[in-house]
Design a protein around this motif. Structure first.
Motif, PDB file in Angstrom:
ATOM      1  N   GLU A 184       0.708  -1.136   0.114  1.00 37.74           N
ATOM      2  CA  GLU A 184       0.007  -0.160   0.017  1.00 37.74           C
ATOM      3  C   GLU A 184       0.929   1.253  -0.002  1.00 37.74           C
ATOM      4  OE1 GLU A 184      -3.367   0.350  -0.011  1.00 37.74           O
ATOM      5  OE2 GLU A 184      -3.629  -1.943  -0.161  1.00 37.74           O
ATOM      6  N   GLU A 223       0.410   8.280 -14.445  1.00 40.49           N
ATOM      7  CA  GLU A 223       1.970   8.096 -14.847  1.00 40.49           C
ATOM      8  C   GLU A 223       2.205   6.585 -15.103  1.00 40.49           C
ATOM      9  OE1 GLU A 223       4.202  10.182 -11.876  1.00 40.49           O
ATOM     10  OE2 GLU A 223       3.597  12.214 -12.471  1.00 40.49           O
ATOM     11  N   VAL A 224       1.888   5.929 -14.063  1.00 40.74           N
ATOM     12  CA  VAL A 224       2.327   4.511 -14.180  1.00 40.74           C
ATOM     13  C   VAL A 224       1.631   3.761 -15.505  1.00 40.74           C
ATOM     14  CG1 VAL A 224       1.576   2.150 -13.171  1.00 40.74           C
ATOM     15  CG2 VAL A 224       2.225   4.031 -11.603  1.00 40.74           C
ATOM     16  N   THR A 258       1.246   5.534  -1.961  1.00 43.66           N
ATOM     17  CA  THR A 258       0.651   6.724  -2.803  1.00 43.66           C
ATOM     18  C   THR A 258       1.499   6.566  -4.151  1.00 43.66           C
ATOM     19  OG1 THR A 258      -0.337   7.617  -0.858  1.00 43.66           O
ATOM     20  CG2 THR A 258      -0.334   8.811  -2.888  1.00 43.66           C
ATOM     21  N   PHE A 259       0.676   6.827  -5.272  1.00 38.87           N
ATOM     22  CA  PHE A 259       1.512   7.092  -6.325  1.00 38.87           C
ATOM     23  C   PHE A 259       0.289   7.523  -7.544  1.00 38.87           C
ATOM     24  CE2 PHE A 259      -1.116   2.950  -6.579  1.00 38.87           C
ATOM     25  CZ  PHE A 259      -1.526   2.921  -7.792  1.00 38.87           C
ATOM     26  N   ASN A 260       0.808   8.031  -8.379  1.00 29.96           N
ATOM     27  CA  ASN A 260      -0.043   8.578  -9.811  1.00 29.96           C
ATOM     28  C   ASN A 260      -0.130   7.597 -10.762  1.00 29.96           C
ATOM     29  OD1 ASN A 260      -0.529  10.140 -12.201  1.00 29.96           O
ATOM     30  ND2 ASN A 260      -0.028  11.766 -10.919  1.00 29.96           N
ATOM     31  N   LEU A 261      -1.529   7.181 -10.771  1.00 31.53           N
ATOM     32  CA  LEU A 261      -1.944   6.076 -11.416  1.00 31.53           C
ATOM     33  C   LEU A 261      -1.695   6.326 -13.130  1.00 31.53           C
ATOM     34  CD1 LEU A 261      -3.107   3.205 -11.756  1.00 31.53           C
ATOM     35  CD2 LEU A 261      -5.495   4.346 -11.549  1.00 31.53           C
ATOM     36  N   ILE A 321      -0.207  -3.644 -10.183  1.00 32.67           N
ATOM     37  CA  ILE A 321      -0.887  -2.968 -11.300  1.00 32.67           C
ATOM     38  C   ILE A 321      -0.017  -2.761 -12.478  1.00 32.67           C
ATOM     39  CG2 ILE A 321      -2.042  -0.819 -12.012  1.00 32.67           C
ATOM     40  CD1 ILE A 321      -3.048  -0.574  -9.049  1.00 32.67           C
ATOM     41  N   LYS A 322       1.013  -2.314 -12.392  1.00 34.16           N
ATOM     42  CA  LYS A 322       1.991  -2.222 -13.656  1.00 34.16           C
ATOM     43  C   LYS A 322       2.234  -3.443 -14.203  1.00 34.16           C
ATOM     44  CE  LYS A 322       6.257   0.341 -14.868  1.00 34.16           C
ATOM     45  NZ  LYS A 322       7.351   0.985 -14.563  1.00 34.16           N
ATOM     46  N   ASP A 331      -1.184  -0.676  -4.953  1.00 29.60           N
ATOM     47  CA  ASP A 331       0.197  -1.500  -5.134  1.00 29.60           C
ATOM     48  C   ASP A 331       0.368  -1.338  -6.466  1.00 29.60           C
ATOM     49  OD1 ASP A 331       2.366  -3.391  -5.639  1.00 29.60           O
ATOM     50  OD2 ASP A 331       1.450  -4.926  -4.298  1.00 29.60           O
ATOM     51  N   GLN A 332       1.311  -0.130  -6.674  1.00 34.02           N
ATOM     52  CA  GLN A 332       1.643   0.202  -8.159  1.00 34.02           C
ATOM     53  C   GLN A 332       2.231  -0.637  -8.875  1.00 34.02           C
ATOM     54  OE1 GLN A 332       4.555   3.214  -8.902  1.00 34.02           O
ATOM     55  NE2 GLN A 332       4.946   3.212  -6.691  1.00 34.02           N
ATOM     56  N   HIS A 333       3.065  -1.574  -8.263  1.00 32.34           N
ATOM     57  CA  HIS A 333       3.940  -2.517  -8.900  1.00 32.34           C
ATOM     58  C   HIS A 333       3.108  -3.831  -9.493  1.00 32.34           C
ATOM     59  CE1 HIS A 333       7.289  -0.625  -7.437  1.00 32.34           C
ATOM     60  NE2 HIS A 333       7.227  -0.542  -6.072  1.00 32.34           N
TER      61      HIS A 333
END
Length: 364
Positions: A198, A205-206, A200-203, A244-245, A240-242
């Motif tokens: 968990e 940008e990902v 915070t990130f910019n979706l 999702i990416k 979880d940006q990783h």
């Protein structure tokens, strides 16, 4: 005439009546048990279970069903028994209880054998996953070196005939590394060692990073790759940006692999907002070869491909979509697919995600 042992007990739990079937079940005569406490022939380790159960039946006033415990036979051996109990009332006052008990030793032995077999299977699965994980790590190290050396050779002004060889070396290394990475991720999920992070990130940008990663490959096939994001998407999203990416990367990679003309479109849309919670729809659509209707239910299974010759024509192990499904499930979502042969496919899933709030304190 009942094959079950039927017994009546007073409030002190002593036997007041025992049916004749006790002789065939436990070897005692009814008279031997009358006036004795049943806990004398119940395995000491099961006393607490029965006391707890009796306390519950007195509090709930409901019959107690199918309680299993061990009883001592006259020959000194223990057998598994299962009993049902109900309270006995006189003038609204509890004066005792009745039990009906049967021998379930054979069933318990089967259950124990099944449990042991399940434990052995799980242990074997863990060993397999650990082996795959270890081997994948060991293989990745020399593979990265080979791919790095191929890049070095390509940057040293090789002769024209060498460029083709070096490119083939790099492509083969990249493909093999993808397979190894898939096996590593799959083994982690199977072993239960994959956790959801968990942060915070910019979706947006990902998603743009994923599209940029595959732009060159798409251009090599004269395909157009499109990214569409909802204007309502917040700058900061928690998740979880990783994963999702990686999910988007696997889906886009597949879309490009199976598309020879047209385009690949990645879309992220807000379908619901409630306070700071967003329901997001992720979609990857292509104009590729499509998937036969009979295969739509199984393509997310491990090592399954949409056609028998898919691996030979396009490469891959059939693990990509299995990993995608597990990652989406780990993040609390579910993935679906729509497809028509020679028209294209659309893979889509929804995730419930929080908007990042400045100054928010995470609860302990």
């Amino acid at each position: 005439n009942s094959s079950d042992m039927v017994s009546l007990h007073g409030m002190d739990t002593t036997y007041q009546f025992v049916s004749a079937s006790v002789t065939s079940l436990l070897g005692y005569t009814p008279n031997e048990l009358l006036g004795t406490n049943p806990y004398l022939i119940i395995h000491p380790e099961d006393h607490e279970l029965l006391l707890e159960s009796m306390w519950k039946i007195e509090r709930s006033d409901e019959p107690m069903q199918n309680i299993s415990y061990r009883m001592l036979r006259r020959d000194g051996t223990y057998v598994w028994m299962e009993s049902s109990t109900k309270l006995i009332y006189e003038n609204g006052i509890i004066v005792g209880f009745q039990t009906s008990t049967r021998d379930v030793t054979i069933r318990k032995e089967y259950e124990q054998a099944l449990s042991e077999a399940k434990e052995r299977a799980e242990q074997t699965s863990r060993y397999k996953s650990e082996f795959l994980s270890s081997m994948s790590h060991e293989i990745r190290t020399p593979l990265n070196a080979i791919i790095g050396l191929a890049d070095v050779l390509l940057n040293r002004n090789p002769r024209e005939e060498q460029v083709k060889i070096f490119n083939m070396l790099k492509t083969s290394g990249d493909n093999l590394l993808t397979i190894v990475n898939d096996i590593l991720d799959f083994s982690k999920v199977e072993a239960g060692r994959m956790e959801v992070e968990e942060a915070t990130f910019n979706l947006t940008e990902v998603a743009a990073e994923v599209v940029n990663l595959f732009t060159e490959r798409a251009e090599e096939k004269n395909l157009k790759i499109i990214l569409t994001t909802d204007s309502q998407l917040p700058n900061g999203i928690v998740g979880d940006q990783h994963k999702i990416k990686q999910v988007l990367s696997n889906l886009v990679s597949n879309a490009i692999k199976f598309t020879t003309k047209g385009h690949v479109e990645v879309e992220i849309r807000v379908v619901n907002m409630e306070n700071d919670r967003y329901t997001l729809l992720f979609s990857v659509r292509d104009t590729g070869i499509g998937i036969h209707a009979s295969k739509l239910e199984v393509i997310f299974e491990s090592f399954v491909q949409a056609a028998n010759d898919t691996s030979r024509k396009y490469g891959g192990t059939g693990l990509g979509l299995a990993i995608v499904k597990r990652f989406v499930n780990l993040m609390g979502g579910e993935i679906f697919v729509e497809s028509r042969l020679e028209v294209g496919s659309r893979f889509f899933f929804t995730l419930l995600m929080d908007r990042h709030m400045v100054g928010r304190v995470n609860p302990i």
